[in-house]
Write a protein that holds these residues in place. Structure first.
Motif, PDB file in Angstrom:
ATOM      1  N   TYR A 194      16.598 -41.415  52.284  1.00 39.91           N
ATOM      2  CA  TYR A 194      17.900 -40.869  52.665  1.00 39.91           C
ATOM      3  C   TYR A 194      18.979 -41.818  52.161  1.00 39.91           C
ATOM      4  O   TYR A 194      18.964 -43.011  52.503  1.00 39.91           O
ATOM      5  N   LYS A 195      19.877 -41.313  51.354  1.00 40.39           N
ATOM      6  CA  LYS A 195      20.974 -42.098  50.773  1.00 40.39           C
ATOM      7  C   LYS A 195      20.464 -43.385  50.124  1.00 40.39           C
ATOM      8  O   LYS A 195      20.933 -44.472  50.419  1.00 40.39           O
ATOM      9  N   ASN A 196      19.482 -43.252  49.288  1.00 43.88           N
ATOM     10  CA  ASN A 196      18.898 -44.372  48.536  1.00 43.88           C
ATOM     11  C   ASN A 196      18.296 -45.457  49.424  1.00 43.88           C
ATOM     12  O   ASN A 196      18.122 -46.588  48.986  1.00 43.88           O
ATOM     13  N   ASP A 250      26.079 -45.362  57.558  1.00 45.56           N
ATOM     14  CA  ASP A 250      27.501 -45.378  57.194  1.00 45.56           C
ATOM     15  C   ASP A 250      28.416 -44.960  58.337  1.00 45.56           C
ATOM     16  O   ASP A 250      29.440 -45.584  58.582  1.00 45.56           O
ATOM     17  N   LYS A 262      20.284 -37.386  59.046  1.00 41.97           N
ATOM     18  CA  LYS A 262      21.486 -36.719  58.536  1.00 41.97           C
ATOM     19  C   LYS A 262      22.479 -36.449  59.666  1.00 41.97           C
ATOM     20  O   LYS A 262      23.683 -36.646  59.511  1.00 41.97           O
ATOM     21  N   ASP A 283      24.143 -39.625  60.936  1.00 44.13           N
ATOM     22  CA  ASP A 283      25.108 -40.138  59.960  1.00 44.13           C
ATOM     23  C   ASP A 283      26.307 -39.215  59.759  1.00 44.13           C
ATOM     24  O   ASP A 283      27.294 -39.612  59.156  1.00 44.13           O
TER      25      ASP A 283
END
Length: 168
Positions: A39-41, A109, A141, A144
């Motif tokens: 997820y997101k690198n 994030d 997900k 975040d």
């Protein structure tokens, strides 16, 4: 009351020792994983753990948890499995995961937490064991997503004092 809340509620010196023991246990458990999620690198791992070795601290009806952690150890979460739905041959395939999950640490994030926080899960788990990574990807997900409402469960005991406050 579950394991994490019990450790937090112990006296200061006992809580520190129990928390160190918990962290050591989670570090050992993180060496094996059921699934990995990207997820997101970032790579996250899902591990099935059993907290029965903490029976000297608390006796729980269910001792199985899913431990989700990032490769860089900046995200850690525990989701307790409260029961299973079986099939005709009584295989434990569909775990019933608690509606509340522990976020021990998060550096996503839009969701940063450094102290253990019990929240209502923003995601309903629906998949069986072999597809549980899909549910945990959705959970990440939603955690975040800055538009997703997150509610923390506060109070000393979920049964007698169940207070909530909105995180975002």
């Amino acid at each position: 009351m579950d394991l994490i809340r019990k450790i937090i509620s112990l006296k200061e010196n006992e809580a520190k020792n129990a928390w160190q023991r918990l962290e050591k246990w989670l570090t050992e458990c993180s060496k094996t994983s059921l699934k990995s999620i990207t997820y997101k690198n970032q790579i996250f791992f899902v591990t099935l753990v059993n907290s029965s070795e903490f029976n000297d601290i608390i006796l729980e009806n269910s001792t199985e948890w899913y431990f989700i952690h990032s490769e860089d150890e900046n995200f850690k979460s525990l989701c307790q499995i409260i029961d299973y739905n079986g099939n005709l041959v009584d295989e434990k395939r569909y775990p019933k995961i608690s509606a509340s999950i522990w976020i021990l640490k998060s550096n996503l994030d839009n969701f940063k937490i450094s102290n253990p926080t019990l929240i209502y899960s923003p995601h309903n788990f629906e998949n069986y064991n072999q597809k549980i990574d899909v549910d945990f990807l959705e959970l990440l997900k939603k955690l975040d997503n800055e538009k997703m409402k997150l509610i923390e469960i506060t109070g000393n005991n979920k049964i007698s004092q169940n207070y909530t406050q909105r995180i975002r």
